[in-house]
Scaffold this motif. Sequence first.
Motif, PDB file in Angstrom:
ATOM      1  N   PHE A 161       0.772  -1.225   0.031  1.00  0.00           N
ATOM      2  CA  PHE A 161      -0.119   0.102   0.106  1.00  0.00           C
ATOM      3  C   PHE A 161       0.909   1.328  -0.089  1.00  0.00           C
ATOM      4  CE2 PHE A 161       0.960  -0.443   4.515  1.00  0.00           C
ATOM      5  CZ  PHE A 161       1.036   0.926   4.973  1.00  0.00           C
ATOM      6  N   MET A 162       2.144   1.092   0.396  1.00  0.00           N
ATOM      7  CA  MET A 162       2.842   2.197   0.575  1.00  0.00           C
ATOM      8  C   MET A 162       3.434   2.821  -0.897  1.00  0.00           C
ATOM      9  SD  MET A 162       5.346   1.546   3.675  1.00  0.00           S
ATOM     10  CE  MET A 162       4.627   0.966   5.245  1.00  0.00           C
ATOM     11  N   THR A 163       3.573   2.027  -1.972  1.00  0.00           N
ATOM     12  CA  THR A 163       4.161   2.019  -3.288  1.00  0.00           C
ATOM     13  C   THR A 163       3.067   1.951  -4.308  1.00  0.00           C
ATOM     14  OG1 THR A 163       5.115   0.057  -3.365  1.00  0.00           O
ATOM     15  CG2 THR A 163       6.321   1.839  -2.432  1.00  0.00           C
ATOM     16  N   SER A 164       1.979   1.006  -4.191  1.00  0.00           N
ATOM     17  CA  SER A 164       1.111   0.548  -5.343  1.00  0.00           C
ATOM     18  C   SER A 164       0.560   1.859  -5.782  1.00  0.00           C
ATOM     19  CB  SER A 164       0.206  -0.448  -4.877  1.00  0.00           C
ATOM     20  OG  SER A 164      -0.625  -0.535  -5.749  1.00  0.00           O
ATOM     21  N   THR A 165       0.412   2.085  -7.273  1.00  0.00           N
ATOM     22  CA  THR A 165      -0.650   3.147  -7.719  1.00  0.00           C
ATOM     23  C   THR A 165      -2.171   2.668  -7.505  1.00  0.00           C
ATOM     24  OG1 THR A 165       1.197   3.498  -9.425  1.00  0.00           O
ATOM     25  CG2 THR A 165      -1.266   4.150  -9.949  1.00  0.00           C
ATOM     26  N   HIS A 166      -2.396   1.404  -7.636  1.00  0.00           N
ATOM     27  CA  HIS A 166      -3.817   0.853  -7.294  1.00  0.00           C
ATOM     28  C   HIS A 166      -4.421   1.181  -5.814  1.00  0.00           C
ATOM     29  CE1 HIS A 166      -3.953  -0.954 -11.392  1.00  0.00           C
ATOM     30  NE2 HIS A 166      -3.328  -1.757 -10.849  1.00  0.00           N
ATOM     31  N   LEU A 167      -3.351   1.248  -5.214  1.00  0.00           N
ATOM     32  CA  LEU A 167      -3.602   1.432  -3.328  1.00  0.00           C
ATOM     33  C   LEU A 167      -3.154   2.991  -3.107  1.00  0.00           C
ATOM     34  CD1 LEU A 167      -2.326  -2.086  -2.114  1.00  0.00           C
ATOM     35  CD2 LEU A 167      -4.738  -1.088  -2.677  1.00  0.00           C
ATOM     36  N   ARG A 168      -3.349   3.665  -3.920  1.00  0.00           N
ATOM     37  CA  ARG A 168      -2.952   5.158  -3.628  1.00  0.00           C
ATOM     38  C   ARG A 168      -4.267   5.740  -2.683  1.00  0.00           C
ATOM     39  NH1 ARG A 168      -2.935  10.980  -6.631  1.00  0.00           N
ATOM     40  NH2 ARG A 168      -3.358  12.422  -4.973  1.00  0.00           N
ATOM     41  N   ARG A 278       4.926   3.761 -21.717  1.00  0.00           N
ATOM     42  CA  ARG A 278       3.780   3.044 -22.231  1.00  0.00           C
ATOM     43  C   ARG A 278       4.160   1.560 -22.496  1.00  0.00           C
ATOM     44  NH1 ARG A 278      -0.411   6.607 -23.458  1.00  0.00           N
ATOM     45  NH2 ARG A 278       0.619   8.889 -23.061  1.00  0.00           N
ATOM     46  N   THR A 279       2.999   0.620 -22.179  1.00  0.00           N
ATOM     47  CA  THR A 279       2.941  -0.716 -22.467  1.00  0.00           C
ATOM     48  C   THR A 279       2.564  -1.256 -23.838  1.00  0.00           C
ATOM     49  OG1 THR A 279       2.485  -0.896 -20.091  1.00  0.00           O
ATOM     50  CG2 THR A 279       2.261  -2.867 -21.562  1.00  0.00           C
ATOM     51  N   GLY A 280       3.137  -2.006 -24.481  1.00  0.00           N
ATOM     52  CA  GLY A 280       2.571  -2.418 -25.829  1.00  0.00           C
ATOM     53  C   GLY A 280       1.598  -3.318 -26.237  1.00  0.00           C
ATOM     54  N   ILE A 281       1.799  -4.099 -27.324  1.00  0.00           N
ATOM     55  CA  ILE A 281       0.587  -4.792 -27.985  1.00  0.00           C
ATOM     56  C   ILE A 281       0.534  -6.113 -27.373  1.00  0.00           C
ATOM     57  CG2 ILE A 281       1.917  -5.814 -29.709  1.00  0.00           C
ATOM     58  CD1 ILE A 281      -0.420  -5.600 -31.566  1.00  0.00           C
ATOM     59  N   TYR A 282      -0.643  -6.670 -27.214  1.00  0.00           N
ATOM     60  CA  TYR A 282      -0.729  -8.268 -27.191  1.00  0.00           C
ATOM     61  C   TYR A 282      -1.846  -8.536 -28.192  1.00  0.00           C
ATOM     62  CZ  TYR A 282      -2.298 -12.613 -25.504  1.00  0.00           C
ATOM     63  OH  TYR A 282      -2.709 -14.133 -25.395  1.00  0.00           O
ATOM     64  N   THR A 283      -1.264  -9.713 -28.819  1.00  0.00           N
ATOM     65  CA  THR A 283      -2.089 -10.206 -30.129  1.00  0.00           C
ATOM     66  C   THR A 283      -3.273 -10.924 -29.788  1.00  0.00           C
ATOM     67  OG1 THR A 283      -0.814 -12.108 -30.341  1.00  0.00           O
ATOM     68  CG2 THR A 283       0.370 -10.177 -31.291  1.00  0.00           C
ATOM     69  N   GLY A 284      -3.230 -11.475 -28.648  1.00  0.00           N
ATOM     70  CA  GLY A 284      -4.399 -12.508 -28.577  1.00  0.00           C
ATOM     71  C   GLY A 284      -4.108 -13.893 -29.173  1.00  0.00           C
ATOM     72  N   ASN A 285      -3.005 -14.061 -29.871  1.00  0.00           N
ATOM     73  CA  ASN A 285      -2.853 -15.226 -30.286  1.00  0.00           C
ATOM     74  C   ASN A 285      -1.256 -15.375 -30.763  1.00  0.00           C
ATOM     75  OD1 ASN A 285      -2.248 -17.722 -31.563  1.00  0.00           O
ATOM     76  ND2 ASN A 285      -4.231 -18.010 -32.354  1.00  0.00           N
ATOM     77  N   MET A 382       9.235  -5.924 -18.525  1.00  0.00           N
ATOM     78  CA  MET A 382       8.347  -5.637 -17.616  1.00  0.00           C
ATOM     79  C   MET A 382       8.486  -6.617 -16.567  1.00  0.00           C
ATOM     80  SD  MET A 382       4.983  -4.486 -16.590  1.00  0.00           S
ATOM     81  CE  MET A 382       4.160  -4.069 -18.188  1.00  0.00           C
ATOM     82  N   VAL A 383       8.858  -7.867 -16.581  1.00  0.00           N
ATOM     83  CA  VAL A 383       9.132  -8.873 -15.681  1.00  0.00           C
ATOM     84  C   VAL A 383      10.564  -8.665 -14.979  1.00  0.00           C
ATOM     85  CG1 VAL A 383       9.493 -11.480 -15.146  1.00  0.00           C
ATOM     86  CG2 VAL A 383       7.620 -10.413 -16.798  1.00  0.00           C
ATOM     87  N   THR A 384      10.653  -8.224 -13.695  1.00  0.00           N
ATOM     88  CA  THR A 384      11.444  -7.932 -13.006  1.00  0.00           C
ATOM     89  C   THR A 384      12.677  -9.494 -12.760  1.00  0.00           C
ATOM     90  OG1 THR A 384      12.595  -7.184 -10.871  1.00  0.00           O
ATOM     91  CG2 THR A 384      10.805  -8.602 -10.521  1.00  0.00           C
ATOM     92  N   SER A 385      13.810  -9.198 -12.901  1.00  0.00           N
ATOM     93  CA  SER A 385      14.718 -10.251 -12.648  1.00  0.00           C
ATOM     94  C   SER A 385      16.198  -9.685 -11.716  1.00  0.00           C
ATOM     95  CB  SER A 385      15.365 -10.520 -13.683  1.00  0.00           C
ATOM     96  OG  SER A 385      16.226  -9.595 -14.414  1.00  0.00           O
ATOM     97  N   GLY A 386      15.656  -8.656 -10.947  1.00  0.00           N
ATOM     98  CA  GLY A 386      16.508  -8.088  -9.928  1.00  0.00           C
ATOM     99  C   GLY A 386      17.184  -6.816 -10.438  1.00  0.00           C
ATOM    100  N   ASN A 435       6.965  -6.224 -10.447  1.00  0.00           N
ATOM    101  CA  ASN A 435       7.432  -6.056 -11.876  1.00  0.00           C
ATOM    102  C   ASN A 435       7.517  -4.618 -12.108  1.00  0.00           C
ATOM    103  OD1 ASN A 435       7.004  -8.747 -12.516  1.00  0.00           O
ATOM    104  ND2 ASN A 435       5.221  -8.775 -13.283  1.00  0.00           N
ATOM    105  N   ASN A 436       8.270  -4.404 -13.419  1.00  0.00           N
ATOM    106  CA  ASN A 436       8.444  -2.937 -13.776  1.00  0.00           C
ATOM    107  C   ASN A 436       7.314  -2.245 -14.679  1.00  0.00           C
ATOM    108  OD1 ASN A 436      11.137  -3.363 -12.713  1.00  0.00           O
ATOM    109  ND2 ASN A 436      11.832  -4.278 -14.686  1.00  0.00           N
ATOM    110  N   SER A 437       6.102  -2.090 -14.010  1.00  0.00           N
ATOM    111  CA  SER A 437       5.126  -1.847 -14.847  1.00  0.00           C
ATOM    112  C   SER A 437       5.192  -0.315 -14.923  1.00  0.00           C
ATOM    113  CB  SER A 437       3.632  -1.646 -13.801  1.00  0.00           C
ATOM    114  OG  SER A 437       3.973  -0.789 -12.929  1.00  0.00           O
ATOM    115  N   ALA A 438       4.567   0.113 -16.049  1.00  0.00           N
ATOM    116  CA  ALA A 438       4.790   1.756 -16.489  1.00  0.00           C
ATOM    117  C   ALA A 438       4.370   2.933 -15.247  1.00  0.00           C
ATOM    118  CB  ALA A 438       4.119   2.133 -17.518  1.00  0.00           C
ATOM    119  N   ASN A 439       3.436   2.493 -14.409  1.00  0.00           N
ATOM    120  CA  ASN A 439       3.256   3.180 -13.321  1.00  0.00           C
ATOM    121  C   ASN A 439       4.211   3.069 -12.209  1.00  0.00           C
ATOM    122  OD1 ASN A 439       0.649   4.217 -14.239  1.00  0.00           O
ATOM    123  ND2 ASN A 439      -0.397   2.373 -13.463  1.00  0.00           N
ATOM    124  N   TYR A 440       4.836   2.280 -11.966  1.00  0.00           N
ATOM    125  CA  TYR A 440       6.273   2.447 -11.096  1.00  0.00           C
ATOM    126  C   TYR A 440       7.313   2.967 -11.831  1.00  0.00           C
ATOM    127  CZ  TYR A 440       3.781  -1.456  -8.027  1.00  0.00           C
ATOM    128  OH  TYR A 440       2.901  -1.941  -7.264  1.00  0.00           O
TER     129      TYR A 440
END
Length: 484
Positions: A161-168, A278-285, A382-386, A435-440
């Motif tokens: 809750f201290m850092t999350s954009t969703h939990l502002r 910005r986050t990019g595309i997801y094709t759906g398949n 996006m996916v963190t690895s340290g 994860n390294n989301s755009a908001n973070y």
Amino acid sequence: MNQHLTDKSFQGYFTDAEDLRNTMIHLLGDVSEQTILEPCFGEGAFIKNLLGTPSQIDAIDIDESHFKNHLTVNNCNYYHLDYIDYFVRPDNRNNLLPELAYDSTICNPPYGLKFTKDYRKLIKKSFPNTYAKESYALFFYFAIQQLKKDGRYVFIIPDTFMTSTHLRYMRDFIIAEAKPTHVFQFKSKRFGSVNFGYGNMCIIAGNRAATTRESEVVWVDAVSSDQPLLDLLAHEKKLVTGEYLINNAQDAWISPTRSEQIKFSRETVSLGEIAECRTGIYTGNNQMFCGYDVNKPPKRVNGHPVNWDDVTIHPSDRQRKTGIDKNVAYVPFVRGGHRKVFESANSCIRWDIDAIAFYDNDKKARLQNRDFYFRTGLAIPMVTSGRLSASEMKDSIFDQGVVGVFSDVYHDFLLIYLNDPFATKQKSLIAPGANNSANYLKKIKVPALSDKELDQASKIVNQARETGWYETKKMREEFIASVL
């Protein structure tokens, strides 16, 4: 009952960790002659160990198994009900709680209850300022409002809750109605038998009142310590002002112990102020629409092999906007994962007219942030690895596993800065384990540079393009040190 939960485990992981229990009870204080609320009493670790004898305890739990062997606690009333649903669907109440403003509440709420999609919509409709996907924040939100003015609370919850954009909203709520007096941060291993998937845990204690700029919070950072929390309270505490909490509610609250590790000698701006993230595309398949160079197959295949001669490396402006007028056509595609700083894309994505129509209409696909496709920018996995890493991308589309960072003025400097350990350290403070989301990423602080310094950064990057990234390591390190 509980049809709105997709997992009937209730995310309840009881463990009577003596150090945590004693710390929380100490922070609650003497509750003699008080009215106490326990919104999810579990096996009673708190209510059977309180300091003093309350006049009334109202103990609530959703799990029927906790009522089979009733605790022997004086002046305690037990209520089998869903605490969140009690407020979300008041018309469904079969068991009524007293209409009482409590003196104190103490709680270890469930973390990450799995609500159905329809129920999350109902939560948002009933309480539009909240975040419906995180149950611990909802427990906190409802319980504090059941306290009388200056009533005391102690909660043990994840520190997200201290850092999350969703939990502002929770940070805003704490400022408006839940003035904290104590914060402890620590690893979840202190529970003993349970290690949660959250970054760190937190005990927060305070009173139902507005946080003022003059307020003081005792903060104990025990993330790197195994000593008992109360011992650390006596010797390792730091003070944080209400002014800090108020000024930083929009971004993040960071432990003073760790924030001291990040020092700037000049004014800073946030990454979000100088760059689009910005986050990019997801094709759906992906198997159908994503390809890779048949001569350079990735370690983990997700797509199909493509002859690289069939990839349109430099599509025209019209083709970028509307697609390539062929039955099947490909353009370069940057996917998630660490890349070399100047690595060319060796993945591709279909960008023919039919493929774009699919991305635009398929329920799973996300043709998001399309105006940023093919622009020159930086790709951050996006996916963190340290560690944080940034690579240059241009004339490419990027996928949802990438955060694209776009800044015409700061591009070269950010390529240096976001690959420096200093930026990784910042990110780990803002969102440890996340994860390294755009908001973070937007919250990362960047030194404000002069035109001369920006020009110097460009010269270093241009030399790195010619001689190699590693060969400019010393230059980059000295430059970063000079601007921090």
